[in-house]
Design a protein around this motif. Structure first.
Motif, mmCIF file in Angstrom:
data_model
loop_
_atom_site.group_PDB
_atom_site.id
_atom_site.type_symbol
_atom_site.label_atom_id
_atom_site.label_comp_id
_atom_site.label_asym_id
_atom_site.label_seq_id
_atom_site.Cartn_x
_atom_site.Cartn_y
_atom_site.Cartn_z
ATOM 1 N N UNK A 24 69.785 24.449 -30.109
ATOM 2 C CA UNK A 24 70.507 24.455 -31.390
ATOM 3 C C UNK A 24 71.977 24.812 -31.179
ATOM 4 N N UNK A 25 72.192 25.855 -30.373
ATOM 5 C CA UNK A 25 73.563 26.320 -30.198
ATOM 6 C C UNK A 25 74.432 25.266 -29.520
ATOM 7 N N UNK A 26 73.885 24.524 -28.558
ATOM 8 C CA UNK A 26 74.672 23.561 -27.801
ATOM 9 C C UNK A 26 74.728 22.192 -28.475
ATOM 10 N N UNK A 27 73.661 21.812 -29.139
ATOM 11 C CA UNK A 27 73.584 20.457 -29.690
ATOM 12 C C UNK A 27 73.641 20.422 -31.212
ATOM 13 N N UNK A 28 73.566 21.610 -31.823
ATOM 14 C CA UNK A 28 73.596 21.649 -33.278
ATOM 15 C C UNK A 28 72.334 21.126 -33.932
ATOM 16 N N UNK B 56 67.144 35.477 -34.816
ATOM 17 C CA UNK B 56 66.011 35.714 -33.913
ATOM 18 C C UNK B 56 64.930 36.472 -34.683
ATOM 19 N N UNK B 57 63.683 36.035 -34.557
ATOM 20 C CA UNK B 57 62.585 36.678 -35.284
ATOM 21 C C UNK B 57 61.637 37.338 -34.301
ATOM 22 N N UNK B 58 61.228 38.539 -34.597
ATOM 23 C CA UNK B 58 60.285 39.252 -33.739
ATOM 24 C C UNK B 58 59.111 39.718 -34.575
ATOM 25 N N UNK B 59 57.945 39.724 -33.955
ATOM 26 C CA UNK B 59 56.718 40.153 -34.625
ATOM 27 C C UNK B 59 55.982 41.100 -33.710
ATOM 28 N N UNK B 60 55.517 42.199 -34.245
ATOM 29 C CA UNK B 60 54.771 43.188 -33.457
ATOM 30 C C UNK B 60 53.286 42.885 -33.546
ATOM 31 N N UNK B 61 52.628 42.848 -32.413
ATOM 32 C CA UNK B 61 51.192 42.620 -32.341
ATOM 33 C C UNK B 61 50.505 43.898 -31.879
ATOM 34 N N UNK C 9 63.908 26.701 -26.924
ATOM 35 C CA UNK C 9 64.749 27.879 -26.995
ATOM 36 C C UNK C 9 65.918 27.689 -27.944
ATOM 37 N N UNK C 10 66.683 28.741 -28.117
ATOM 38 C CA UNK C 10 67.808 28.715 -29.056
ATOM 39 C C UNK C 10 68.990 27.902 -28.530
ATOM 40 N N UNK D 139 59.605 27.872 -35.726
ATOM 41 C CA UNK D 139 59.703 28.968 -34.758
ATOM 42 C C UNK D 139 58.282 29.366 -34.373
ATOM 43 N N UNK D 140 58.063 29.579 -33.089
ATOM 44 C CA UNK D 140 56.683 29.862 -32.682
ATOM 45 C C UNK D 140 56.663 30.648 -31.375
ATOM 46 N N UNK D 141 55.489 31.164 -31.090
ATOM 47 C CA UNK D 141 55.220 31.823 -29.812
ATOM 48 C C UNK D 141 53.707 31.873 -29.624
ATOM 49 N N UNK D 142 53.240 31.508 -28.456
ATOM 50 C CA UNK D 142 51.827 31.648 -28.088
ATOM 51 C C UNK D 142 51.695 32.845 -27.163
ATOM 52 N N UNK D 143 50.811 33.755 -27.531
ATOM 53 C CA UNK D 143 50.608 34.964 -26.736
ATOM 54 C C UNK D 143 49.176 34.982 -26.195
ATOM 55 N N UNK D 144 49.058 35.034 -24.877
ATOM 56 C CA UNK D 144 47.739 35.091 -24.244
ATOM 57 C C UNK D 144 47.256 36.537 -24.166
ATOM 58 N N UNK D 145 45.980 36.739 -24.507
ATOM 59 C CA UNK D 145 45.322 38.032 -24.322
ATOM 60 C C UNK D 145 44.023 37.767 -23.574
ATOM 61 N N UNK D 146 43.571 38.712 -22.793
ATOM 62 C CA UNK D 146 42.321 38.575 -22.058
ATOM 63 C C UNK D 146 41.181 39.162 -22.876
ATOM 64 N N UNK D 147 40.040 38.474 -22.817
ATOM 65 C CA UNK D 147 38.922 38.827 -23.692
ATOM 66 C C UNK D 147 37.636 38.972 -22.892
#
Length: 409
Positions: free
Chosen positions: A281-285, A1-6, A277-278, A291-299
């Motif tokens: 991979x775990x169930x189907x191999x 699992x990869x995490x990134x701090x914004x 999601x993970x 790996x990605x993530x979209x993060x919404x921010x208000x501007x």
């Protein structure tokens, strides 16, 4: 699992207010821009100069339709240096007016950065309170002695009437519109005037201001001066002599921008996952391709800005994540901006890479006030890097990245 701090960066344009001290024949013209959430498409300066005279008190509807503003002052006066002859044929030998009615460019300069922009300005109307000897009936053409007041309600060409006049036995207040590039307007008495004075002057002006969305937050100032007197920019002829020979306008433009970013609760901690999601991979191999993530921010944005990327452990021109053993892979970050914001070439911003050298994200510019619209940060570890990570079973990859929205360009 990869995490990134914004981490987020917020900016609100600051306004420093200053003013010029009032002097004889010096007039401040002030305008301000502040984003209006109720009218995000209206992005213009508002004239905040205190109004006086006919546009404020007598003919506001006419002035609004013409886009002009009036100022009544006793700083600018004039007195006759001799009699005004009856039925004279030379306009300069009587009551005449020639204004700088053409548009003129005025450079305004940011008080801190030195950036410049252009204001356009012109004088657009004239009026006085005049006092004279003998009685006001010297003006009896063409309406007759019972209606001499109409002689001042109705302007001589090329000036235009406003319908305004206030009169008494030996004085009158009047006001006329002066079109662009107009020539001389004058009045001729049928009886000689022994002496005449302008104890009040009232003038209208029009102003064209720059696009505030392309200006820096802060204050811009500039000055234009007009010569007053015979042969000057503001000319009352050779008989009516003004009390000074220069009229100066100081322009003060306040730009109060907003640039603000709102990250939702928990949005500064990013968890990267494969498509679906993970569990896929775990169930189907099935190995994840990315790996990605979209993060919404208000501007919120009413000014141009740039975006920069910072990170403690770069890889090439981007950031990275690493595991406990020190294995490091690139982390790509991109941004999508809402409608109303474009890049330097005027193109929509969709998944634009954010790079450590800042290339490509040096300038974003609004075409309207963007009021709390969603923007998206895209985080991704691409396929080649994911394949390397899968060769490190049981590892947790983490890292940090700082995305900065910066109005200092």
């Amino acid at each position: 699992m990869a995490t990134v701090q914004l981490l987020r960066a917020l900016f609100t344009g600051a306004l420093t207010v200053a003013s010029f001290s009032a002097q004889a024949l010096v007039q401040d013209i002030s305008a301000a821009f502040r984003p209006d959430p109720s009218n995000p498409m209206i992005n213009e300066f508002v004239n905040v100069t205190p109004a006086s005279g006919v546009c404020a008190w007598h003919i506001p509807t006419i002035c609004k339709a013409l886009g002009i503003f009036s100022i009544r002052t006793d700083y600018l006066r004039a007195v006759s240096n001799g009699p005004i002859r009856a039925d004279h044929t030379d306009p300069r030998q009587g009551a005449m007016w020639k204004l700088p009615s053409e548009w003129r460019d005025v450079q305004v300069t940011h008080q801190e950065t030195g950036d410049t922009d252009t204001v356009q300005f012109r004088m657009a109307g004239i009026g006085h309170r005049w006092d004279l000897q003998p009685r006001s009936w010297v003006w009896d053409r063409p309406f007759g002695t019972d209606n001499w007041r109409d002689y001042w309600r109705h302007a001589p060409l090329p000036c235009n009437s406003t319908g305004y006049a206030a009169t008494a036995l030996n004085w009158a207040l009047f006001f006329w519109i002066v079109p662009e590039n107009a020539g001389i307007c004058n009045r001729v008495p049928t009886t000689e005037i022994t002496s005449m004075a302008y104890s009040l002057t009232e003038y209208a002006y029009a102003i064209r201001t720059p696009n505030p969305l392309k200006m820096n937050a802060g204050q811009y100032t500039g000055t234009i001066s007009y010569s007053v007197g015979p042969g000057g920019d503001l000319d009352f002829g050779d008989i009516m002599m003004p009390n000074d020979n220069v009229l100066t306008f100081n322009f003060i433009l306040d730009v109060d921008h907003q640039l603000k970013v709102e990250v939702p609760p928990g949005g500064n901690r990013i968890q990267l996952e494969p498509q679906g999601g993970w569990q896929a991979w775990l169930q189907n191999g099935r190995k994840p391709s990315r790996l990605f993530r979209d993060q919404t921010v208000n501007l919120w944005a009413s000014s141009h800005f740039k975006m920069t990327l910072e990170c403690p452990e770069p890889v090439g021109n981007t950031c990275s994540v690493r595991n406990e053993a020190g294995h490091q892979v690139p982390l790509d970050i991109a941004v999508s901006l809402p409608p109303g914001l474009t890049d330097a070439a005027g193109r929509p911003v969709n998944r634009l890479p954010l790079l450590l050298d800042g290339s490509g994200s040096e300038l974003f510019q609004p075409s309207m006030y963007v009021d709390r619209k969603p923007s998206t940060l895209h985080f991704e570890v691409k396929a080649d890097a994911v394949a390397q990570m899968l060769e490190q079973p049981g590892s947790t990859y983490s890292g940090s990245a700082t995305v900065v929205w910066d109005s200092e360009i």
